[in-house]
Scaffold this active site. Structure first.
Site, PDB file in Angstrom:
ATOM      1  N   TYR A 140      19.898 -20.205 -15.598  1.00 40.39           N
ATOM      2  CA  TYR A 140      19.094 -19.423 -14.653  1.00 40.39           C
ATOM      3  C   TYR A 140      19.506 -19.683 -13.214  1.00 40.39           C
ATOM      4  O   TYR A 140      19.851 -18.769 -12.478  1.00 40.39           O
ATOM      5  CB  TYR A 140      17.616 -19.751 -14.850  1.00 40.39           C
ATOM      6  CG  TYR A 140      16.740 -18.980 -13.898  1.00 40.39           C
ATOM      7  CD1 TYR A 140      16.377 -19.537 -12.674  1.00 40.39           C
ATOM      8  CD2 TYR A 140      16.314 -17.698 -14.205  1.00 40.39           C
ATOM      9  CE1 TYR A 140      15.594 -18.828 -11.790  1.00 40.39           C
ATOM     10  CE2 TYR A 140      15.515 -16.997 -13.328  1.00 40.39           C
ATOM     11  CZ  TYR A 140      15.161 -17.571 -12.120  1.00 40.39           C
ATOM     12  OH  TYR A 140      14.399 -16.852 -11.250  1.00 40.39           O
ATOM     13  N   HIS A 159      21.947  -6.278  -7.201  1.00 36.75           N
ATOM     14  CA  HIS A 159      22.967  -5.415  -7.794  1.00 36.75           C
ATOM     15  C   HIS A 159      23.380  -5.996  -9.137  1.00 36.75           C
ATOM     16  O   HIS A 159      23.759  -7.157  -9.230  1.00 36.75           O
ATOM     17  CB  HIS A 159      24.193  -5.317  -6.886  1.00 36.75           C
ATOM     18  CG  HIS A 159      23.954  -4.488  -5.672  1.00 36.75           C
ATOM     19  ND1 HIS A 159      24.767  -4.527  -4.564  1.00 36.75           N
ATOM     20  CD2 HIS A 159      22.977  -3.578  -5.383  1.00 36.75           C
ATOM     21  CE1 HIS A 159      24.301  -3.699  -3.649  1.00 36.75           C
ATOM     22  NE2 HIS A 159      23.223  -3.106  -4.127  1.00 36.75           N
ATOM     23  N   ARG A 180      14.592  -3.673  -1.883  1.00 36.02           N
ATOM     24  CA  ARG A 180      14.505  -2.225  -1.767  1.00 36.02           C
ATOM     25  C   ARG A 180      13.155  -1.803  -1.180  1.00 36.02           C
ATOM     26  O   ARG A 180      12.133  -2.444  -1.451  1.00 36.02           O
ATOM     27  CB  ARG A 180      14.712  -1.560  -3.126  1.00 36.02           C
ATOM     28  CG  ARG A 180      16.144  -1.683  -3.638  1.00 36.02           C
ATOM     29  CD  ARG A 180      16.324  -0.983  -4.975  1.00 36.02           C
ATOM     30  NE  ARG A 180      17.732  -0.935  -5.338  1.00 36.02           N
ATOM     31  CZ  ARG A 180      18.378  -1.913  -5.975  1.00 36.02           C
ATOM     32  NH1 ARG A 180      17.717  -3.009  -6.324  1.00 36.02           N
ATOM     33  NH2 ARG A 180      19.650  -1.810  -6.254  1.00 36.02           N
TER      34      ARG A 180
END
Length: 403
Positions: free
Chosen positions: A372, A362, A245
């Site tokens: 993980y 997302h 972002r």
């Protein structure tokens, strides 16, 4: 039995040195005071004791009203209830209802809910309460608030074009009143339960402008021609290599980078990261090389992309978009639009959609099952993003993307 009093009798009653009574039927009377004031009273017996019930001041309370109150008091006596005590309890209940304000209910709801929220959600809820919901509703008795009143509050938010805020406010109003009912602050139905039925339609979402893959050759050519010393250019390239972002890219800290491992680790509740999620981004070789070179110029700042006028601050919010405008892509490509471009390109090349979604950060990584590496698809994403960076280099060299 005393006769029914008339208005003429009461009006003509003159004060004396002491208070005296004008007696009516069945214990009802008017006390005429030395100062000329006239008070309705009703005498009755309860528990073997004679008591007096105040029914108001004449002429504000007329004969018919006083007689009606007296009849109601007698009905309570027949049911075994002391009229005076009933009135006292009714006043206390009314006072308690008035004291139960929306502000009280909202704060109790916020205290309860915020224990489960992450910091970004807590701050957003606090902001919406303080700005939009508490100012018009805080002092209103919660029992008096109607669906129409809530509709007006939400309509004000919609009229300024804040449709997402209005949507969230409807949800939180519903939750506040549900919590008030559950905790005993409110009885009956939830006045916010039908707010969605009158919600104004939100305008169609305009996705962030972004190029197609076929338009990339010309874009990359113009981007490469921009001065190499440009901080926005470097931030733009990193956005193209990672799909992160714009907010976290322009505020990237050197401390978040492990260039030896080729990783960018965004901590939980990091400003600029949607919903405060933690996120690990693999860095392709091209990004690592650029960042190593950049360190010679910006390593004195905590920020990888420091502000032009103050290295203690990060690159401004519009820094990359200003550069995009300068190279001729205003309205065609935005900093956030790179995420759409990369998502489309990777999905069209049949990469696993779960890898792509994780690369775009997302969903909450804490809720993704598995270990993980498996849950975050780190190694798969490392190869995917290296492929993507190599494809960008091919486009630079050939002037067109391979099929």
């Amino acid at each position: 039995m005393a006769a029914r009093l008339t208005d003429l009798q009461i009006r003509n009653a003159t004060p004396r040195g002491k208070a005296y009574k004008l007696t009516a039927a069945r214990g009802l009377c008017v006390m005429v005071m030395p100062n000329g004031a006239k008070y309705w009273r009703m005498r009755y017996r309860y528990g073997g004791k004679e008591k007096m019930l105040a029914l108001g001041v004449y002429p504000q309370v007329g004969i018919r009203n006083a007689e009606q109150q007296a009849d109601e008091a007698r009905a309570l006596l027949l049911s075994g209830t002391d009229p005076a005590e009933h009135r006292r309890q009714s006043k206390l209940q009314l006072r308690a209802k008035v004291a139960r304000t929306f502000g009280q209910a909202a704060e109790a709801w916020f205290d309860f809910k915020s224990q489960r929220w992450r910091e970004p959600t807590r701050l957003k809820a606090r902001m919406y309460l303080d700005k939009d919901l508490l100012p018009p509703l805080s002092r209103r008795p919660i029992t008096n608030i109607t669906p129409v009143e809530l509709t007006v509050v939400v309509e004000r938010i919609e009229k300024r074009g804040a449709h997402n805020v209005a949507k969230k406010s409807r949800q939180w109003l519903h939750s506040i009143f549900d919590h008030a009912i559950a905790t005993g602050l409110l009885e009956g139905t939830n006045p916010a339960q039908y707010l969605s039925a009158v919600a104004a339609p939100a305008p169609q979402t305009n996705h962030h402008a972004h190029l197609t893959l076929k338009e990339l050759p010309d874009f990359l050519s113009k981007l490469d021609a921009y001065p190499d010393t440009s901080i926005p250019k470097a931030a733009c390239k990193l956005a193209l290599w990672t799909a992160n972002r714009p907010g976290v890219t322009r505020t990237l800290l050197w401390s978040e980078l492990d260039l030896d491992e080729g990783l960018w680790a965004i901590p939980k509740d990091r400003p600029g990261m949607k919903r405060g999620y933690a996120h690990v981004t693999p860095l392709p070789r091209q990004a690592i090389a650029m960042l190593r070179d950049l360190h010679a110029f910006t390593g004195h700042s905590v920020y990888v992309f420091p502000g032009r006028n103050d290295p203690r601050k990060p690159l401004s919010d519009g820094g990359v978009n200003v550069m995009l405008r300068k190279i001729g892509y205003a309205g065609r490509q935005t900093a956030h639009g790179f995420r759409h471009l990369i998502s489309t390109a990777l999905n069209e090349r049949d990469y696993n959609p779960d890898w792509v979604e994780r690369q775009l950060a997302h969903g909450d990584p804490d809720e993704i099952r598995g270990t993980y590496n498996k849950a975050h698809y780190l190694e798969q994403r490392r190869q995917m993003m290296q492929d993507w960076a190599d494809l960008l280099d091919e486009i630079r060299g050939s002037g067109k993307p391979r099929p």
